[in-house]
Design an enzyme around this catalytic site. Structure first.
Site, PDB file in Angstrom:
ATOM      1  N   GLU A   1       0.308  10.899   4.920  1.00 40.70           N
ATOM      2  CA  GLU A   1      -0.923   9.413   4.748  1.00 40.70           C
ATOM      3  C   GLU A   1       0.813   8.809   4.486  1.00 40.70           C
ATOM      4  O   GLU A   1       1.319   7.543   5.157  1.00 40.70           O
ATOM      5  CB  GLU A   1      -1.668   9.221   3.680  1.00 40.70           C
ATOM      6  CG  GLU A   1      -2.255   7.875   4.779  1.00 40.70           C
ATOM      7  CD  GLU A   1      -3.057   7.646   3.265  1.00 40.70           C
ATOM      8  OE1 GLU A   1      -4.328   8.126   4.070  1.00 40.70           O
ATOM      9  OE2 GLU A   1      -3.584   6.552   2.168  1.00 40.70           O
TER      10      GLU A   1
ATOM     11  N   GLU B   1     -11.467   5.998  -2.445  1.00 43.27           N
ATOM     12  CA  GLU B   1     -11.087   6.367  -1.212  1.00 43.27           C
ATOM     13  C   GLU B   1     -12.640   5.501  -0.402  1.00 43.27           C
ATOM     14  O   GLU B   1     -12.185   5.055   0.864  1.00 43.27           O
ATOM     15  CB  GLU B   1     -11.536   7.728  -0.690  1.00 43.27           C
ATOM     16  CG  GLU B   1     -10.436   8.250  -1.147  1.00 43.27           C
ATOM     17  CD  GLU B   1      -9.058   8.310  -0.768  1.00 43.27           C
ATOM     18  OE1 GLU B   1      -8.769   6.872  -0.557  1.00 43.27           O
ATOM     19  OE2 GLU B   1      -8.483   9.365  -0.577  1.00 43.27           O
TER      20      GLU B   1
ATOM     21  N   ASP C   1       1.130  -1.190   0.250  1.00 43.19           N
ATOM     22  CA  ASP C   1      -0.300  -0.247  -0.198  1.00 43.19           C
ATOM     23  C   ASP C   1       1.141   1.481  -0.566  1.00 43.19           C
ATOM     24  O   ASP C   1       0.209   2.714  -0.801  1.00 43.19           O
ATOM     25  CB  ASP C   1      -0.966  -0.095   1.503  1.00 43.19           C
ATOM     26  CG  ASP C   1      -1.913   0.904   0.536  1.00 43.19           C
ATOM     27  OD1 ASP C   1      -2.456   0.340  -0.615  1.00 43.19           O
ATOM     28  OD2 ASP C   1      -2.858   1.470   1.900  1.00 43.19           O
TER      29      ASP C   1
ATOM     30  N   GLU D   1      -9.079  -3.617  -6.591  1.00 44.16           N
ATOM     31  CA  GLU D   1      -9.477  -3.739  -4.861  1.00 44.16           C
ATOM     32  C   GLU D   1      -9.138  -4.938  -4.848  1.00 44.16           C
ATOM     33  O   GLU D   1      -8.458  -5.417  -3.191  1.00 44.16           O
ATOM     34  CB  GLU D   1     -10.009  -3.048  -4.143  1.00 44.16           C
ATOM     35  CG  GLU D   1     -10.115  -1.562  -4.260  1.00 44.16           C
ATOM     36  CD  GLU D   1      -9.098  -0.761  -3.626  1.00 44.16           C
ATOM     37  OE1 GLU D   1      -8.563  -0.952  -2.126  1.00 44.16           O
ATOM     38  OE2 GLU D   1      -8.662   0.722  -4.050  1.00 44.16           O
TER      39      GLU D   1
HETATM   40  C1  LIG Z   1      -5.258  -0.098  -2.429  1.00 47.56           C
HETATM   41  C2  LIG Z   1      -5.783   1.400  -1.792  1.00 47.56           C
HETATM   42  N1  LIG Z   1      -6.949   1.646  -1.973  1.00 47.56           N
HETATM   43  C3  LIG Z   1      -7.494   2.754  -1.890  1.00 47.56           C
HETATM   44  C4  LIG Z   1      -6.572   3.443  -0.322  1.00 47.56           C
HETATM   45  C5  LIG Z   1      -7.284   4.560   0.148  1.00 47.56           C
HETATM   46  N2  LIG Z   1      -6.607   6.258  -0.224  1.00 47.56           N
HETATM   47  C6  LIG Z   1      -4.899   3.046  -0.407  1.00 47.56           C
HETATM   48  N3  LIG Z   1      -4.245   3.397   0.839  1.00 47.56           N
HETATM   49  N4  LIG Z   1      -4.925   2.046  -0.982  1.00 47.56           N
END
Ligand SMILES: Cc1ncc(CN)c(N)n1
Length: 289
Positions: free
Chosen positions: A156, A208, A117, A278
């Site tokens: 973040e 999101e 991520d 996702e």
């Molecule tokens: C794969 C993924 N999808 C969504 C998000 C949320 N910004 C994230 N951090 N990573």
């Protein structure tokens, strides 16, 4: 892999052939013969063609009437969630986050997610910046919402670095998994100036929203989320993040109500594609390759 301009197949005809297979650690998407397989490139960008005047004005076609009805029912995006509920649930109730919630998550799976991520979020920044440019040409209110999202990504990225160092995860020389790479390529394509604002803002909201719903579930009543994962869940599962996602959704709904039919179709296809990405992304965290 490159993404070609999207094909002509209507999203409806694709989705009625999608099933998900649930497994303790992954969700498998099964697409029937006339749908593309998971390994084929995702086709998400709007075709470049000139819509008819009626479609542009959104006046009297049966489709535009249908769209007005969808708007009255709480927004087009809400109707898409219902229409594609199997995929949506696959993304927002994935075994990876369900296991965080029930306390059975393997810490190594969490570490794998953290590293992948981090890669994703770094690619997310230019995408959000591209949405900001598009929003700035639309309305000052839209621009402020998107700017808030972009600004928060700095914190973040710092959070990912801190978490990685706390958990002994190296962020240097990472192996980037296929699912992460494919998702980042989709982001790159969605960053292009020719991608319509309605498509880009829908994509932004969907990305999101999946995290918001997934991590909020880990904090809802009855959870058994281990204390060491609560902070991560709060990052995306907080009421503040929910409000921000609602604002994005409202912007997307407003844009979609005014958009020509081919742009609405492209936005729906993109919504579906994001849910698929996702799911694949969570699968990697759960132990896939
Ligand atoms: C794969 C993924 N999808 C969504 C998000 C949320 N910004 C994230 N951090 N990573």
């Amino acid at each position: 892999m490159t993404h070609e301009p999207r094909g002509t197949k209507a999203p409806e005809s694709r989705l009625c052939h999608v099933r998900t297979l649930l497994h303790p650690t992954r969700v498998t998407l099964v697409l029937d013969a006339d749908c593309r397989s998971n390994s084929q490139p995702h086709k998400t960008l709007p075709r470049q063609h000139s819509p008819s005047k009626k479609a542009v004005n959104g006046e009297s076609s049966p489709k535009s009437k249908k769209r007005r009805k969808m708007a009255d029912a709480g927004g087009i995006t809400k109707t898409w969630i219902k229409k594609h509920i199997i995929l949506y649930t696959g993304a927002t109730r994935h075994p990876f986050t369900v296991r965080i919630r029930d306390g059975s998550i393997d810490p190594s799976a969490f570490k794998r997610w953290l590293a992948q991520d981090y890669v994703f979020v770094r690619e997310f920044v230019p995408f959000v910046a591209s949405v900001l440019i598009k929003a700035s040409k639309q309305s000052p209110e839209d621009m402020e919402v998107v700017l808030g999202g972009l600004a928060s990504l700095s914190g973040e990225i710092d959070w990912f670095k801190r978490e990685a160092s706390k958990r002994d995860v190296s962020l240097a020389n990472l192996t980037v998994h296929n699912a992460t790479r494919n998702y980042c390529r989709l982001l790159e394509k969605l960053t292009l100036p020719e991608v319509e604002y309605a498509v880009a803002i829908t994509a932004f909201w969907a990305i999101e929203a999946v995290y918001q719903e997934s991590f909020a579930h880990c904090l809802e009543d009855g959870n058994n989320t281990p204390p060491e994962f609560v902070e991560a869940c709060q990052r995306w599962g907080s009421p503040g993040f929910r409000e921000y996602c609602r604002s994005l959704q409202q912007i997307a709904n407003r844009c979609l109500e005014k958009a020509p039919e081919h742009v609405v179709a492209a936005a729906e296809t993109t919504f579906i594609t994001i849910l698929e990405h996702e799911i694949e992304f969570w699968n990697v965290s759960s132990g896939g390759t």
